[in-house]
Design a protein around this motif. Structure first.
Motif, PDB file in Angstrom:
ATOM      1  N   GLY A   7       0.808  -1.211   0.000  1.00 52.58           N
ATOM      2  CA  GLY A   7       0.000   0.000   0.000  1.00 52.58           C
ATOM      3  C   GLY A   7       0.835   1.251   0.000  1.00 52.58           C
ATOM      4  N   SER A  10       2.675   1.768  -3.413  1.00 51.38           N
ATOM      5  CA  SER A  10       1.766   2.176  -4.490  1.00 51.38           C
ATOM      6  C   SER A  10       1.406   3.650  -4.381  1.00 51.38           C
ATOM      7  N   MET A  71      -7.729   0.134  -1.593  1.00 49.75           N
ATOM      8  CA  MET A  71      -6.939  -0.464  -2.668  1.00 49.75           C
ATOM      9  C   MET A  71      -7.775  -0.645  -3.928  1.00 49.75           C
ATOM     10  N   PHE A  74      -8.282   2.826  -5.543  1.00 50.72           N
ATOM     11  CA  PHE A  74      -6.998   3.284  -6.065  1.00 50.72           C
ATOM     12  C   PHE A  74      -6.639   2.553  -7.366  1.00 50.72           C
ATOM     13  N   THR A  75      -6.834   1.237  -7.388  1.00 53.51           N
ATOM     14  CA  THR A  75      -6.443   0.440  -8.561  1.00 53.51           C
ATOM     15  C   THR A  75      -7.360   0.704  -9.747  1.00 53.51           C
ATOM     16  N   ARG A  78      -6.633   4.081 -11.142  1.00 58.89           N
ATOM     17  CA  ARG A  78      -5.349   4.088 -11.857  1.00 58.89           C
ATOM     18  C   ARG A  78      -5.528   3.569 -13.286  1.00 58.89           C
ATOM     19  N   GLN A  97      -8.495   8.693  -7.597  1.00 58.31           N
ATOM     20  CA  GLN A  97      -7.324   7.940  -7.168  1.00 58.31           C
ATOM     21  C   GLN A  97      -6.746   8.524  -5.879  1.00 58.31           C
ATOM     22  N   LEU A 104      -6.205   4.418   1.859  1.00 58.87           N
ATOM     23  CA  LEU A 104      -5.230   3.337   1.933  1.00 58.87           C
ATOM     24  C   LEU A 104      -4.034   3.672   2.821  1.00 58.87           C
ATOM     25  N   GLY A 164      -2.046  -3.843  -7.180  1.00 61.66           N
ATOM     26  CA  GLY A 164      -3.258  -3.567  -6.417  1.00 61.66           C
ATOM     27  C   GLY A 164      -4.127  -4.802  -6.249  1.00 61.66           C
TER      28      GLY A 164
END
Length: 441
Positions: A7, A10, A71, A74-75, A78, A97, A104, A164
């Motif tokens: 985490g 990233s 996560m 975020f993934t 992205r 994001q 996270l 992720g």
């Protein structure tokens, strides 16, 4: 430990890997000069504004659940950035994001402080966590430059998406579910909205100063509105909220209070240095973006080494002495960089030697500060303490970047690094004067 490092790596890498893609973004998507910096700023603004909210969510809803949600957001965001076909879509995805990163990042720190309860083990865990984050920050420009040059800017966002997925699967398999017994704390929604809007307003104003100056109406309006909302938030937390998102009592702990003050000075003085060094190498030394990223690698390697050494220093000296020593080393490195730039010294002196000193000292200082800011905090407030510390760190970085960039523009890079050195020297002195005395862990 592995989940926390995934985490951290990233989130921190994503803050630096995008900078080298900006020329290609402008050419491919038709960004205007005014909108282009927001490919970075949209992420930073959402991230800084939502950190405190993210930290409290980990306490209220459980670390496992927030790790998965953060996560996941975020993934997916992205990948959405990599698929963007217009500036508006890319900026919106970058903001989402940032929200995912804000959920996270605090939970990764909270996971460590609640899992590694023995002081020496906690120090080693936090040192490794910081080292992985430093590796992400240092390798971001290099990896971004290589991917942009060889495969195109979209792969900067695609290539780390599998990481992720690994993090989400790991969270499902490893992290325990939150126990249903007992009374679960409530999320202070009004407080969350007030603090998020207030921090966003202040950080937005600071970001705008580089282009518009402090006297611009939008800058002043955003700054005043942000401070007004933060004042209202403080009143709400003290008198109105039944279960406040930021209980004033948490600052009654001397270690928490002093560590966050020192963190602000450390962040303001150091977090702008990678950007300033990159600009110095490109604007003054004539390096290409990729070569500037490679040129920064020795500093990044020193940051990783400093972060790895910080656990041992914290155990041996205690958080107070370790923080003061590391900030002093960082101040010496920044002062040496300022002197070398003023004398028009070569890369070997200005970056390789001086940058290595500043990278080692400043990166090492974050671990003992993190230990101090999260020590003796109840487990049900660990996410909050992590959110406060990360908010201070992120906000101080924005303040430092705006102020030091203005100094560099007006007086040159040497004066900017001299001001950074003064911030680190003040952090070292305040660590000695305000942090609790300890004999080691």
């Amino acid at each position: 430990m592995a989940l926390a490092c995934i985490g951290s790596f990233s989130v921190i890498m994503d803050a630096t890997i995008v900078s080298v893609t900006l020329p290609d973004l402008r050419a491919d998507l038709g960004f205007s000069p005014a909108a282009l910096p927001w490919a970075v700023n949209a992420y930073t603004l959402a991230f800084a504004g939502c950190l405190l909210f993210g930290g409290r969510c980990a306490d209220v809803f459980g670390r496992r659940r927030i790790m998965l949600v953060g996560m996941g957001i975020f993934t997916v965001a992205r990948v959405a950035v990599g698929l963007a076909g217009s500036p508006a879509f890319l900026l919106a995805a970058r903001a989402v994001q940032g929200v995912g990163g804000a959920l996270l990042m605090p939970v990764t720190l909270s996971m460590l402080t609640t899992t590694f309860v023995e002081p020496a083990a906690r120090a080693r865990a936090l040192a490794l966590w910081s080292a992985v984050g430093a590796a992400g920050a240092a390798s971001g420009p290099v990896i971004g430059g290589l991917l942009t040059q060889l495969a195109g800017w979209r792969w900067v966002f695609f290539v780390l998406a599998p990481l992720g997925v690994v993090g989400m699967v790991g969270a499902i398999l490893v992290l325990p579910r939150q126990r249903s017994g007992g009374t679960r704390p409530r999320l202070d929604v009004i407080g969350a909205l007030l603090v998020t809007a207030g921090i966003t307003g202040v950080v937005l104003a600071i970001m705008r100063t580089a282009a518009a100056g402090w006297t611009d109406r939008t800058v002043l309006g955003s700054l005043l509105a942000g401070f007004a909302l933060l004042c209202l938030f403080a009143v709400h937390q003290t008198y109105w909220a039944s279960d406040p998102i930021l209980p004033p009592a948490i600052f009654g702990l001397r270690a928490v209070r002093s560590a966050n003050i020192v963190m602000f000075l450390l962040g303001a003085g150091f977090l702008a240095s990678p950007v300033l060094l990159s600009l110095y190498l490109q604007d003054v030394q004539g390096y290409s973006p990729l070569l500037a990223g490679v040129g920064y690698l020795p500093v990044g390697a020193a940051m990783v080494a400093g972060s790895r050494s910080a656990g041992w220093l914290s155990v041996r000296l205690g958080p107070r002495a370790a923080t003061a020593l590391c900030c002093a080393i960082g101040a010496a490195g920044l002062a040496a960089t300022a002197s070398c730039i003023a004398l028009d010294a070569s890369y070997s002196w200005a970056v390789l030697l001086s940058g290595t000193i500043l990278g080692f000292g400043t990166a090492a200082a974050f671990t003992p500060l993190t230990i101090a800011a999260t020590d003796n905090v109840p487990p049900d407030r660990s996410g909050l303490a992590a959110g406060v510390l990360n908010t201070v760190r992120q906000t101080s970085g924005a303040v430092g970047l705006a102020a030091l960039s203005a100094i560099a523009l007006a007086l040159g890079y040497a004066a900017s690094f001299a001001a950074s050195a003064a911030c680190l020297a003040a952090a070292s002195l305040l660590a000695i004067l305000t942090m609790p005395r300890s004999r080691g862990l």
